[in-house]
Design a protein around this motif. Structure first.
Motif, mmCIF file in Angstrom:
data_model
loop_
_atom_site.group_PDB
_atom_site.id
_atom_site.type_symbol
_atom_site.label_atom_id
_atom_site.label_comp_id
_atom_site.label_asym_id
_atom_site.label_seq_id
_atom_site.Cartn_x
_atom_site.Cartn_y
_atom_site.Cartn_z
ATOM 1 N N ARG A 99 13.400 -4.511 10.260
ATOM 2 C CA ARG A 99 13.416 -5.165 8.941
ATOM 3 C C ARG A 99 12.017 -5.652 8.576
ATOM 4 N NH1 ARG A 99 18.338 -7.522 10.673
ATOM 5 N NH2 ARG A 99 17.274 -9.517 11.019
ATOM 6 N N GLN A 100 11.265 -6.110 9.585
ATOM 7 C CA GLN A 100 9.890 -6.542 9.333
ATOM 8 C C GLN A 100 9.032 -5.345 8.902
ATOM 9 O OE1 GLN A 100 8.065 -8.537 12.638
ATOM 10 N NE2 GLN A 100 6.106 -8.795 11.610
ATOM 11 N N ALA A 101 9.223 -4.204 9.559
ATOM 12 C CA ALA A 101 8.468 -3.006 9.193
ATOM 13 C C ALA A 101 8.817 -2.553 7.782
ATOM 14 C CB ALA A 101 8.748 -1.890 10.208
ATOM 15 N N LEU A 102 10.108 -2.611 7.420
ATOM 16 C CA LEU A 102 10.523 -2.196 6.085
ATOM 17 C C LEU A 102 10.003 -3.158 5.022
ATOM 18 C CD1 LEU A 102 14.159 -0.809 6.352
ATOM 19 C CD2 LEU A 102 11.992 0.389 6.351
ATOM 20 N N ASN A 103 9.887 -4.417 5.375
ATOM 21 C CA ASN A 103 9.318 -5.388 4.440
ATOM 22 C C ASN A 103 7.874 -5.032 4.109
ATOM 23 O OD1 ASN A 103 7.695 -8.284 4.270
ATOM 24 N ND2 ASN A 103 9.607 -8.262 3.119
ATOM 25 N N MET A 104 7.117 -4.635 5.134
ATOM 26 C CA MET A 104 5.735 -4.200 4.925
ATOM 27 C C MET A 104 5.709 -2.925 4.081
ATOM 28 S SD MET A 104 3.651 -6.332 6.381
ATOM 29 C CE MET A 104 2.153 -5.396 6.646
ATOM 30 N N LEU A 105 6.650 -2.038 4.335
ATOM 31 C CA LEU A 105 6.728 -0.787 3.570
ATOM 32 C C LEU A 105 6.947 -1.088 2.088
ATOM 33 C CD1 LEU A 105 8.885 2.316 4.547
ATOM 34 C CD2 LEU A 105 8.903 1.448 2.236
ATOM 35 N N ASN A 136 -4.379 2.225 1.485
ATOM 36 C CA ASN A 136 -4.174 3.108 2.626
ATOM 37 C C ASN A 136 -3.338 2.379 3.668
ATOM 38 O OD1 ASN A 136 -5.738 5.093 1.448
ATOM 39 N ND2 ASN A 136 -7.598 4.522 2.529
ATOM 40 N N VAL A 137 -2.509 3.134 4.372
ATOM 41 C CA VAL A 137 -1.581 2.539 5.333
ATOM 42 C C VAL A 137 -1.759 3.218 6.680
ATOM 43 C CG1 VAL A 137 0.840 2.091 5.897
ATOM 44 C CG2 VAL A 137 0.082 2.009 3.508
ATOM 45 N N LEU A 138 -1.767 2.423 7.736
ATOM 46 C CA LEU A 138 -1.804 2.937 9.110
ATOM 47 C C LEU A 138 -0.488 2.575 9.779
ATOM 48 C CD1 LEU A 138 -3.347 4.280 11.460
ATOM 49 C CD2 LEU A 138 -4.197 1.999 12.057
ATOM 50 N N VAL A 168 -4.160 7.912 1.343
ATOM 51 C CA VAL A 168 -4.116 8.315 2.743
ATOM 52 C C VAL A 168 -3.166 7.404 3.516
ATOM 53 C CG1 VAL A 168 -5.424 8.608 4.874
ATOM 54 C CG2 VAL A 168 -6.447 9.242 2.679
ATOM 55 N N ILE A 169 -2.229 8.040 4.197
ATOM 56 C CA ILE A 169 -1.378 7.343 5.169
ATOM 57 C C ILE A 169 -1.639 8.002 6.518
ATOM 58 C CG2 ILE A 169 0.976 6.727 5.835
ATOM 59 C CD1 ILE A 169 1.814 7.035 2.940
ATOM 60 N N PHE A 197 -11.160 0.664 9.709
ATOM 61 C CA PHE A 197 -11.111 -0.296 8.602
ATOM 62 C C PHE A 197 -10.690 0.385 7.300
ATOM 63 C CE2 PHE A 197 -14.610 -2.701 11.026
ATOM 64 C CZ PHE A 197 -13.645 -3.356 11.787
ATOM 65 N N ARG A 198 -11.118 1.637 7.125
ATOM 66 C CA ARG A 198 -10.764 2.342 5.891
ATOM 67 C C ARG A 198 -9.297 2.753 5.896
ATOM 68 N NH1 ARG A 198 -13.254 4.349 1.637
ATOM 69 N NH2 ARG A 198 -15.248 3.591 2.443
ATOM 70 N N LEU A 199 -8.744 3.040 7.067
ATOM 71 C CA LEU A 199 -7.377 3.533 7.153
ATOM 72 C C LEU A 199 -6.332 2.432 7.155
ATOM 73 C CD1 LEU A 199 -7.788 6.363 9.832
ATOM 74 C CD2 LEU A 199 -7.552 6.654 7.364
ATOM 75 N N ASN A 200 -6.656 1.284 7.759
ATOM 76 C CA ASN A 200 -5.601 0.280 7.958
ATOM 77 C C ASN A 200 -5.719 -0.908 7.017
ATOM 78 O OD1 ASN A 200 -7.764 -1.058 9.149
ATOM 79 N ND2 ASN A 200 -6.516 -1.883 10.826
ATOM 80 N N THR A 201 -5.816 -0.620 5.716
ATOM 81 C CA THR A 201 -5.706 -1.697 4.741
ATOM 82 C C THR A 201 -4.386 -2.431 4.948
ATOM 83 O OG1 THR A 201 -6.965 -0.346 3.178
ATOM 84 C CG2 THR A 201 -5.785 -2.252 2.286
ATOM 85 N N VAL A 202 -3.331 -1.655 5.170
ATOM 86 C CA VAL A 202 -2.036 -2.214 5.559
ATOM 87 C C VAL A 202 -1.618 -1.541 6.859
ATOM 88 C CG1 VAL A 202 0.397 -2.450 4.951
ATOM 89 C CG2 VAL A 202 -1.355 -2.637 3.167
ATOM 90 N N GLU A 203 -1.125 -2.334 7.784
ATOM 91 C CA GLU A 203 -0.749 -1.825 9.110
ATOM 92 C C GLU A 203 0.741 -2.064 9.324
ATOM 93 O OE1 GLU A 203 -2.103 -3.518 13.200
ATOM 94 O OE2 GLU A 203 -3.795 -2.407 12.346
ATOM 95 N N ILE A 204 1.465 -1.006 9.663
ATOM 96 C CA ILE A 204 2.901 -1.115 9.917
ATOM 97 C C ILE A 204 3.167 -0.711 11.360
ATOM 98 C CG2 ILE A 204 5.194 -0.272 9.305
ATOM 99 C CD1 ILE A 204 4.211 0.199 6.502
#
Length: 458
Positions: free
Chosen positions: A163-169, A178-180, A291-292, A314-321
């Motif tokens: 549920r925490q991962a889906l919240n980030m999604l 960009n998401v990592l 980019v994901i 740093f460029r790839l993980n603006t958001v980290e799931i």
């Protein structure tokens, strides 16, 4: 020689209609004539024309072109892609220019010259065909993007970790960030990436997936950046790279952690500049992609500068799931198992099967080193092999206890099937079920390793 082309001539002068049809029917497959412009809507309703020749004036004494403008507007309202050539009186250049401003493609002055008419109409037919092909291509690309961006599998998430991962999604998907995605093999990283794309403003564009663990180093630039014919031995034609092919959509870079440092540098440069130069070309092409990226590497290894470039990270993980392994999602195992049971019973045309309490308990307590992928394979195998309506614990053949090694078996067994199983299982355990690393150690491709895993029930 006749070419494919449907022509409509609209003029109140019968001599013009007859002369035009006699001239054009020798060169085009169909030529229709009409001396009453009010019939145009019904004619266009019956079929489409590659080219319409439309007189500027109808009726005696008309010379200002207003009727031609009005019928041009109606034709374009019916078919915005229509190619219309205006027929004007000799010297009415201002009227012809005004008609082209209003959407006409070209004009012919009368009395006309046959060669000029043929050249103008031929160009108009080619333009119409190009517009049709472009529209069909856009429509096909739109449908393809819709199909490829859809996932056939739902995201089953009842556990707190998921549920925490889906919240980030849900929070990151509507943005351009960009998401990592981090997680062990088999945890559903591509499924999450597709869900992000599906909930983003780019959902009606292409979702392009690249498994970097399966791309040879020598082909990396050709695969991602593209190449021109003759750029290297074997480049027999131009090839569009994945970055340009995904333009406007989402690029999913799976197994990003397997990319060597020198290729990481090239990828970083391209992502930073938002331009790519295909091999064999000296012209940069701009692209627009989100980019994901995904990797099974632990964070500690990603932050090791000897393993992964920090500027690229740093460029790839603006958001980290972070996706949890299946062993930390015991609450979800029953729902996931039920979903795949229904799926494989339908696929193999079997009566719907159920899990016994003992089987479900075993599935929920097993450590699942291969995560959801391993659970899926176990369920598929059980559906195929079991003849009972209810699946028992023994139908899953799970190695719940690791037996002590038997030196005599290792040293004296010459059964090739057993030796292959031992090699595959040993490589998987040695590399913590990292499919890319295990495949490399065995000298196999990822696809070949997956086939052997299925063959031996691993």
């Amino acid at each position: 020689m006749q070419q494919e082309g449907r022509i409509l001539i609209v003029d109140d002068d019968q001599d013009i209609l007859v002369a035009g049809k006699m001239l054009l029917k020798r060169h085009f497959s169909q030529v229709d004539i009409c001396n009453r412009p009010e019939q145009i809507p019904s004619l266009l309703a019956e079929q489409s024309y590659h080219c319409i020749l439309l007189d500027m004036n109808f009726g005696p004494g008309e010379s200002n072109g207003e009727q031609g403008y009005r019928w041009l507007e109606k034709i374009l309202a019916i078919d915005p892609q229509a190619v219309v050539i205006m027929i004007t009186a000799h010297g009415d250049m201002e009227v012809a220019v005004e008609a082209m401003k209003r959407g006409a493609t070209d004009f012919i002055a009368k009395p006309w010259h046959n060669n000029k008419v043929l050249a103008t109409v031929s160009s108009a037919v080619k333009l119409s065909s190009s517009r049709t092909e472009a529209n069909e291509l856009r429509s096909a690309n739109s449908l393809l993007a819709e199909v490829t961006s859809q996932s056939s599998q739902p995201i089953i998430a009842g556990s707190a970790a998921m549920r925490q991962a889906l919240n980030m999604l849900e929070r990151s998907a509507p943005t351009e960030a960009n998401v990592l995605i981090l997680g062990e093999n088999g945890t559903g990283k591509e499924l999450i990436a597709r869900a992000i794309h599906g909930q983003s403003p780019r959902h009606n564009k292409v979702f392009m997936s690249v498994d970097l663990g399966a791309v040879a180093e020598s082909l990396f630039e050709s695969e991602l950046f593209g190449h021109r014919k003759g750029a290297f031995t074997g480049a027999n034609e131009d090839r569009t790279g994945r970055l340009l092919a995904a333009d406007g959509g989402t690029l999913f870079l799976d197994e990003i952690g397997n990319l060597p440092l020198h290729l990481q540098a090239k990828l970083l440069t391209v992502l930073a500049q938002r331009q790519v130069i295909p091999l064999g070309s000296n012209q940069a092409k701009a692209f627009d992609v989100r980019v994901i990226a995904a990797t099974n590497l632990p964070l500690a290894q990603l932050h090791d500068e000897q393993r992964f470039r920090q500027d690229l990270l740093f460029r790839l993980n603006t958001v980290e799931i972070q996706l949890p392994p299946l062993r930390e999602r015991q609450q979800d195992i029953a729902a996931i198992a039920e979903y795949y049971l229904r799926h494989y019973c339908r696929k193999y045309q079997k009566q719907q099967k159920q899990l016994s309490p003992d089987a479900l308990a075993q599935l929920q307590t097993y450590h699942w080193p291969g995560n959801i992928r391993e659970l899926r394979h176990a369920l598929e195998r059980a559906v195929i092999l079991s003849e009972n309506h209810k699946l028992e614990a023994g139908d899953f053949q799970l190695n719940t206890k690791t037996p002590p090694p038997r030196p005599d078996a290792d040293l004296h067994s010459f059964n090739l099937e057993e030796l292959e199983r031992q090699a595959v299982e040993g490589a998987l355990k040695a590399h913590r079920y990292n499919i890319s690393h295990a495949a490399k150690a065995l000298g196999l491709t990822r696809a070949a390793l997956y086939r052997r895993m299925e063959k031996h029930g691993l």
